[in-house]
Design a protein around this motif. Structure first.
Motif, short mmCIF file in Angstrom:
data_model
loop_
_atom_site.label_atom_id
_atom_site.label_comp_id
_atom_site.label_asym_id
_atom_site.label_seq_id
_atom_site.Cartn_x
_atom_site.Cartn_y
_atom_site.Cartn_z
N GLU A 90 -6.17 22.75 39.99
CA GLU A 90 -7.27 22.61 39.04
C GLU A 90 -7.11 23.53 37.83
OE1 GLU A 90 -11.04 22.88 41.06
OE2 GLU A 90 -10.51 21.26 42.43
N GLY A 91 -6.01 24.28 37.78
CA GLY A 91 -5.71 25.07 36.60
C GLY A 91 -6.20 26.51 36.62
N TYR A 92 -6.74 26.96 37.75
CA TYR A 92 -7.16 28.36 37.83
C TYR A 92 -5.94 29.25 37.86
CZ TYR A 92 -11.91 26.81 38.74
OH TYR A 92 -13.15 26.24 38.63
N LYS A 93 -6.08 30.44 37.32
CA LYS A 93 -4.98 31.42 37.29
C LYS A 93 -5.07 32.42 38.42
CE LYS A 93 -3.43 29.63 33.53
NZ LYS A 93 -2.53 28.53 33.73
N THR A 94 -6.29 32.62 38.96
CA THR A 94 -6.51 33.60 40.02
C THR A 94 -7.52 33.05 41.02
OG1 THR A 94 -6.19 35.39 38.41
CG2 THR A 94 -7.24 35.99 40.49
N ILE A 95 -7.26 33.32 42.29
CA ILE A 95 -8.24 33.03 43.34
C ILE A 95 -8.56 34.35 44.03
CG2 ILE A 95 -6.46 32.38 45.03
CD1 ILE A 95 -8.55 30.38 46.21
N GLU A 96 -9.84 34.56 44.25
CA GLU A 96 -10.31 35.79 44.87
C GLU A 96 -11.02 35.47 46.18
OE1 GLU A 96 -11.29 38.44 40.92
OE2 GLU A 96 -12.89 37.16 41.70
N VAL A 97 -11.12 36.49 47.02
CA VAL A 97 -11.88 36.37 48.27
C VAL A 97 -12.38 37.76 48.63
CG1 VAL A 97 -9.90 36.66 49.83
CG2 VAL A 97 -11.88 35.34 50.59
N GLY A 98 -13.50 37.82 49.29
CA GLY A 98 -14.03 39.09 49.76
C GLY A 98 -14.38 38.96 51.22
N THR A 99 -14.20 40.04 51.97
CA THR A 99 -14.54 40.03 53.38
C THR A 99 -14.96 41.43 53.80
OG1 THR A 99 -13.85 39.20 55.55
CG2 THR A 99 -12.22 40.49 54.31
N GLY A 100 -15.60 41.52 54.92
CA GLY A 100 -16.10 42.80 55.40
C GLY A 100 -15.01 43.71 55.91
N ASN A 101 -15.26 45.01 55.82
CA ASN A 101 -14.31 46.00 56.33
C ASN A 101 -14.08 45.84 57.83
OD1 ASN A 101 -17.19 47.28 56.21
ND2 ASN A 101 -16.12 48.46 57.79
#
Length: 150
Positions: A90-101
């Motif tokens: 889809e043309g995104y340059k970065t994918i991010e994700v967050g998760t718990g420690n």
């Protein structure tokens, strides 16, 4: 297994999404702003993830969950890799994700899928959730942020 976007008229698989995020309020809010995808096997939903555009060129994988009966079969990894491919296509340059420690398995999974730790949002879960969250015998307090260049 078939992975597809959830249609607007379909109910969101809230029970499955709540496996990854215990706040129904937050889940419903980001599902409204993003796109929910489901993985189906024999017309039964076995997995889900949500992609949420956050900044120009960046999308966040804000929720990924697998039905407990399907754990240990590699479905989580398939969903993460599929989400990453979709973001790239889809043309995104970065994918991010967050998760718990305290999310030890998820931290390992994301790194195996090419994500790298970029930051720690200290006390994220104590600020945004009314009840304490515990996983793997560890209190979940901090959000570990990871990203991948596409």
């Amino acid at each position: 297994m078939n992975i597809r976007a959830l249609k607007q008229e379909e109910p969101i698989p809230i029970e499955l999404l709540l496996l990854a995020d215990p706040s129904e309020t937050l889940v419903r809010e980001y599902v409204q702003r993003g796109q929910c995808y489901i993985a189906e096997k024999d017309r039964y939903i076995i997995g889900v993830f949500v992609l949420l555009p956050t900044r120009p060129g960046t999308v966040e994988l804000v929720n990924i969950a697998v039905n407990e009966s399907e754990h240990g079969k590699g479905l989580g990894k398939k969903l993460v890799l599929y989400a990453t491919k979709m973001a790239r296509d889809e043309g995104y340059k970065t994918i991010e994700v967050g998760t718990g420690n305290s999310s030890i398995g998820q931290l390992a999974l994301y790194q195996k899928c090419g994500f790298r730790i970029t930051s720690v949002d200290r006390d994220f879960f104590t600020r945004h959730y009314t009840e304490n969250i515990h996983e793997n015998g560890i209190r979940c307090r901090d959000m570990i942020r990871l990203s991948q260049d596409l």
